[in-house]
Design an enzyme around this catalytic site. Structure first.
Site, PDB file in Angstrom:
ATOM      1  N   ARG A 104       1.401 -11.565  13.236  1.00 37.01           N
ATOM      2  CA  ARG A 104       0.481 -11.106  12.186  1.00 37.01           C
ATOM      3  C   ARG A 104       1.122 -11.013  10.806  1.00 37.01           C
ATOM      4  NH1 ARG A 104      -3.932  -8.813  12.274  1.00 37.01           N
ATOM      5  NH2 ARG A 104      -3.427  -6.871  11.198  1.00 37.01           N
TER       6      ARG A 104
ATOM      7  N   TYR B  50      -6.867   6.398  14.226  1.00 43.84           N
ATOM      8  CA  TYR B  50      -6.728   5.320  13.230  1.00 43.84           C
ATOM      9  C   TYR B  50      -7.985   4.451  13.171  1.00 43.84           C
ATOM     10  CZ  TYR B  50      -6.062   0.795  11.442  1.00 43.84           C
ATOM     11  OH  TYR B  50      -6.283  -0.334  10.732  1.00 43.84           O
TER      12      TYR B  50
ATOM     13  N   HIS C 280      -2.047   0.510  16.595  1.00 44.01           N
ATOM     14  CA  HIS C 280      -1.415   0.972  15.365  1.00 44.01           C
ATOM     15  C   HIS C 280      -0.080   1.680  15.585  1.00 44.01           C
ATOM     16  CE1 HIS C 280      -1.669   2.023  11.005  1.00 44.01           C
ATOM     17  NE2 HIS C 280      -2.322   0.877  11.008  1.00 44.01           N
TER      18      HIS C 280
ATOM     19  N   ASP D  38      -6.350  -3.640   1.596  1.00 44.46           N
ATOM     20  CA  ASP D  38      -5.243  -3.431   0.648  1.00 44.46           C
ATOM     21  C   ASP D  38      -4.424  -4.688   0.399  1.00 44.46           C
ATOM     22  OD1 ASP D  38      -2.768  -2.765   2.809  1.00 44.46           O
ATOM     23  OD2 ASP D  38      -4.724  -2.030   3.423  1.00 44.46           O
TER      24      ASP D  38
ATOM     25  N   GLU E  50      -7.581 -11.793  10.076  1.00 39.48           N
ATOM     26  CA  GLU E  50      -8.269 -10.523   9.837  1.00 39.48           C
ATOM     27  C   GLU E  50      -8.997 -10.608   8.488  1.00 39.48           C
ATOM     28  OE1 GLU E  50      -7.354  -5.711   9.472  1.00 39.48           O
ATOM     29  OE2 GLU E  50      -5.682  -7.121   9.645  1.00 39.48           O
TER      30      GLU E  50
ATOM     31  N   HIS F 111     -14.049  -5.406  11.210  1.00 37.52           N
ATOM     32  CA  HIS F 111     -13.739  -4.077  11.741  1.00 37.52           C
ATOM     33  C   HIS F 111     -14.992  -3.295  12.073  1.00 37.52           C
ATOM     34  CE1 HIS F 111      -9.469  -3.423   9.892  1.00 37.52           C
ATOM     35  NE2 HIS F 111      -9.603  -4.635  10.396  1.00 37.52           N
TER      36      HIS F 111
ATOM     37  N   ARG G 240     -13.111  -6.196  15.846  1.00 37.55           N
ATOM     38  CA  ARG G 240     -12.138  -5.174  16.237  1.00 37.55           C
ATOM     39  C   ARG G 240     -12.887  -3.863  16.424  1.00 37.55           C
ATOM     40  NH1 ARG G 240      -7.433  -2.608  12.431  1.00 37.55           N
ATOM     41  NH2 ARG G 240      -9.108  -1.130  11.988  1.00 37.55           N
TER      42      ARG G 240
ATOM     43  N   GLU H  46       2.298  -7.204  11.101  1.00 37.25           N
ATOM     44  CA  GLU H  46       1.778  -6.909   9.761  1.00 37.25           C
ATOM     45  C   GLU H  46       2.753  -6.139   8.893  1.00 37.25           C
ATOM     46  OE1 GLU H  46      -0.977  -3.020   9.662  1.00 37.25           O
ATOM     47  OE2 GLU H  46      -1.750  -4.609  10.980  1.00 37.25           O
TER      48      GLU H  46
ATOM     49  N   GLU I 107      -3.101  -4.724  19.380  1.00 38.01           N
ATOM     50  CA  GLU I 107      -2.267  -4.933  18.205  1.00 38.01           C
ATOM     51  C   GLU I 107      -1.278  -3.793  18.011  1.00 38.01           C
ATOM     52  OE1 GLU I 107      -3.186  -4.677  13.456  1.00 38.01           O
ATOM     53  OE2 GLU I 107      -4.680  -5.616  14.764  1.00 38.01           O
ATOM     54  N   ASP I 108      -0.064  -4.161  17.595  1.00 37.93           N
ATOM     55  CA  ASP I 108       0.968  -3.153  17.314  1.00 37.93           C
ATOM     56  C   ASP I 108       0.992  -2.061  18.376  1.00 37.93           C
ATOM     57  OD1 ASP I 108       0.386  -3.553  13.796  1.00 37.93           O
ATOM     58  OD2 ASP I 108       1.958  -4.413  15.065  1.00 37.93           O
TER      59      ASP I 108
ATOM     60  N   TRP J  14       2.367   6.569  12.454  1.00 40.13           N
ATOM     61  CA  TRP J  14       0.951   6.488  12.053  1.00 40.13           C
ATOM     62  C   TRP J  14       0.415   5.132  12.350  1.00 40.13           C
ATOM     63  CZ3 TRP J  14      -1.773   3.625   8.346  1.00 40.13           C
ATOM     64  CH2 TRP J  14      -3.111   4.011   8.223  1.00 40.13           C
TER      65      TRP J  14
ATOM     66  N   ASN K 123       0.805  -1.214   0.000  1.00 45.06           N
ATOM     67  CA  ASN K 123       0.000   0.000   0.000  1.00 45.06           C
ATOM     68  C   ASN K 123       0.843   1.271   0.000  1.00 45.06           C
ATOM     69  OD1 ASN K 123      -2.307   1.458  -0.019  1.00 45.06           O
ATOM     70  ND2 ASN K 123      -2.937   0.982   2.077  1.00 45.06           N
TER      71      ASN K 123
ATOM     72  N   ASP L 210      -6.664  -2.207  17.648  1.00 51.94           N
ATOM     73  CA  ASP L 210      -5.395  -1.911  16.981  1.00 51.94           C
ATOM     74  C   ASP L 210      -4.856  -0.571  17.479  1.00 51.94           C
ATOM     75  OD1 ASP L 210      -4.393  -2.153  13.438  1.00 51.94           O
ATOM     76  OD2 ASP L 210      -3.247  -1.654  15.261  1.00 51.94           O
TER      77      ASP L 210
HETATM   78  C1  CS2 Z   1      -4.230  -2.136   9.795  1.00 50.95           C
HETATM   79  C2  CS2 Z   1      -4.318  -1.733   8.381  1.00 50.95           C
HETATM   80  O1  CS2 Z   1      -5.830  -3.781   9.339  1.00 50.95           O
HETATM   81  C3  CS2 Z   1      -4.938  -3.412  10.093  1.00 50.95           C
HETATM   82  O2  CS2 Z   1      -4.615  -4.048  11.101  1.00 50.95           O
HETATM   83  O3  CS2 Z   1      -3.137  -1.983  10.523  1.00 50.95           O
HETATM   84  O4  CS2 Z   1      -5.453  -0.983   8.216  1.00 50.95           O
HETATM   85  C4  CS2 Z   1      -3.146  -0.964   7.853  1.00 50.95           C
HETATM   86  O5  CS2 Z   1      -3.125   0.309   8.363  1.00 50.95           O
HETATM   87  C5  CS2 Z   1      -3.200  -0.927   6.349  1.00 50.95           C
HETATM   88  O6  CS2 Z   1      -3.305  -2.211   5.851  1.00 50.95           O
HETATM   89  C6  CS2 Z   1      -1.975  -0.238   5.770  1.00 50.95           C
HETATM   90  O7  CS2 Z   1      -1.952  -0.334   4.424  1.00 50.95           O
HETATM   91 MG    MG Z   2      -3.039  -3.285  12.183  1.00 45.63          MG
END
Ligand code: CS2
Ligand code: MG
Length: 402
Positions: free
Chosen positions: A283, A160, A212, A316, A339, A123, A148, A262, A236-237, A402, A38, A210
């Site tokens: 992930r 986010y 993020h 994506d 996911e 989501h 989520r 991810e 997550e993250d 981000w 992406n 998340d």
């Molecule tokens: C995210 C994504 O789905 C997730 O867990 O972290 O939305 C991520 O931000 C995008 O795939 C980035 O391209």
């Molecule tokens: Mg994520």
């Protein structure tokens, strides 16, 4: 013996940008692989077109492992998102071909089913807490067993994961959208709305969140502690994972399960996280971590340390990745969750045959290979459209994760 006769790098934008590899053998069998990164799509397309395609013509498509090693070690410059996404696309296309030549779905080549279906999470999000709660209600009614939850933090444009319209698409602007972020506001607000989800709906489903990559290790420790009563399936993250050791500090302070991976691309990027059991879910994905061949290696290592799988599956990542992910998920012993954001109707005009979603579970296709067809005519209707992911800025103007 069949050889690789043609390798096409297909770029299209049905609802969003995708890069796909199509490998064709001398006996007319084709295989598809997703190569979408992406916001950096064309870098992978060029890596493939200009550097990998010339190396593949004439090779034996059946030698998947040898081709993987040839492309990885032969590059000299190893790892990283562009390299590992390009190698992944070729790898998955070769597994698709092997399945078609064997007349078997890819999951049968990976050892068959270890479970009846692949549990997925969707989501739910909201510009307000009420909107989020309505969204959770809608998804529970659709039969999802794992959800989520993300809500906008009042006053922050950079929250986010909050959907505008039907699909959440973070890369939606011709240049990066600069979004305001405040960790303090997030830490004060997010635990509250996650608690409200449990208050309203109880504990009868898995709840995920998340972070993020936005917190320092000690902030993540505090966040994890503040939501322990919410009993998240995972946070997550919680912090950027370049420094794997940073997760030790989080582990010392909270029992909230941790998921990451991810944006990580190889077994070396998650080695410490797994061997020190600093995470509970890994992930990494088929598309960004070197394909089915390398992802299985990561998951096998994870199994030794009771770490389960939780592959990324955002919009994506194309339906080719969804099919390959389900083939791995349904066969690995340490599967955790997958996911699944789903894709736009335009995307399914180009990519036909995506795995079926039933009662919150994805079911693999029984077609030979991955069961995905690519419609060139439809793809031609959607030319590439450069889009960027946002950039977060703290209230003092400095760039934030981000
Ligand atoms: C995210 C994504 O789905 C997730 O867990 O972290 O939305 C991520 O931000 C995008 O795939 C980035 O391209
Ligand atoms: Mg994520």
């Amino acid at each position: 013996m069949a050889t690789i006769e043609r390798v096409e790098v297909l770029v299209t934008s049905p609802g969003r940008n995708f890069v796909t590899v199509r490998v064709t053998t001398s006996d007319g069998v084709t295989g598809l692989g997703d190569a979408t990164l992406n916001g950096r799509e064309l870098a992978v397309a060029s890596y493939l077109r200009d550097h990998l395609v010339p190396l593949l013509i004439g090779r034996d498509p059946a030698r998947i492992e040898d081709t993987w090693q040839y492309l990885y070690k032969g590059a000299y410059w190893r790892r990283g998102p562009v390299t590992m996404t390009a190698i992944a696309a070729i790898d998955v296309a070769l597994w698709d071909i092997k399945g078609k030549q064997a007349g078997l779905p890819v999951y049968q080549l990976l050892g068959g089913r270890s479970r009846d279906g692949v549990l997925v999470y969707c989501h739910a999000s909201g510009g307000s807490v009420d909107e989020l709660l309505d969204d959770v209600a809608a998804y529970t009614e659709k039969g999802f067993k794992a959800i989520r939850a993300q809500a906008a933090v009042p006053g922050l444009s950079g929250s986010y994961g909050v959907r505008k319209g039907t699909f959440y698409e973070p890369a939606s602007t011709a240049l990066p959208d600069e979004q305001a972020w405040s960790t303090e506001a997030y830490l004060d607000f997010a635990p509250g709305y996650l608690g409200k989800v449990r208050e309203k709906f109880g504990f009868g489903f898995h709840l995920l969140h998340d972070v993020h990559h936005r917190l320092t290790p000690i902030e993540a420790a505090r966040f994890g502690r503040s939501v322990e009563d919410v009993r998240l399936f995972w946070m997550e993250d919680p912090t950027p994972a370049e420094n794997q050791e940073a997760f030790r500090l989080i582990r010392q302070h909270t029992t909230t399960p941790i998921a990451t991976g991810e944006v990580l691309n190889s077994i070396w990027d998650v080695q410490t996280l797994i061997t020190e059991q600093l995470i509970d879910y890994v992930r990494t994905t088929v598309v960004h971590a070197g394909g089915i061949t390398h992802l299985r290696r990561i998951f096998d290592l994870a199994a030794l340390y009771h770490v389960r799988t939780g592959s990324h599956g955002a919009t994506d990542l194309s339906p080719v990745t969804t099919a390959a992910a389900v083939a791995v998920d349904i066969s690995v012993p340490n599967f955790g969750i997958q996911e699944h954001m789903g894709h736009t109707p335009e995307t399914y005009e180009v990519f036909r045959g995506t795995p079926r979603l039933e009662d919150g579970m994805l079911l693999p296709s029984e077609e030979p290979g991955l069961g995905i067809e690519y419609d060139d005519e439809a793809a031609a209707r959607f030319p590439y459209d450069p889009k960027y992911l946002p950039v977060a800025r703290r209230l003092d103007g400095s760039v934030h994760d981000w």
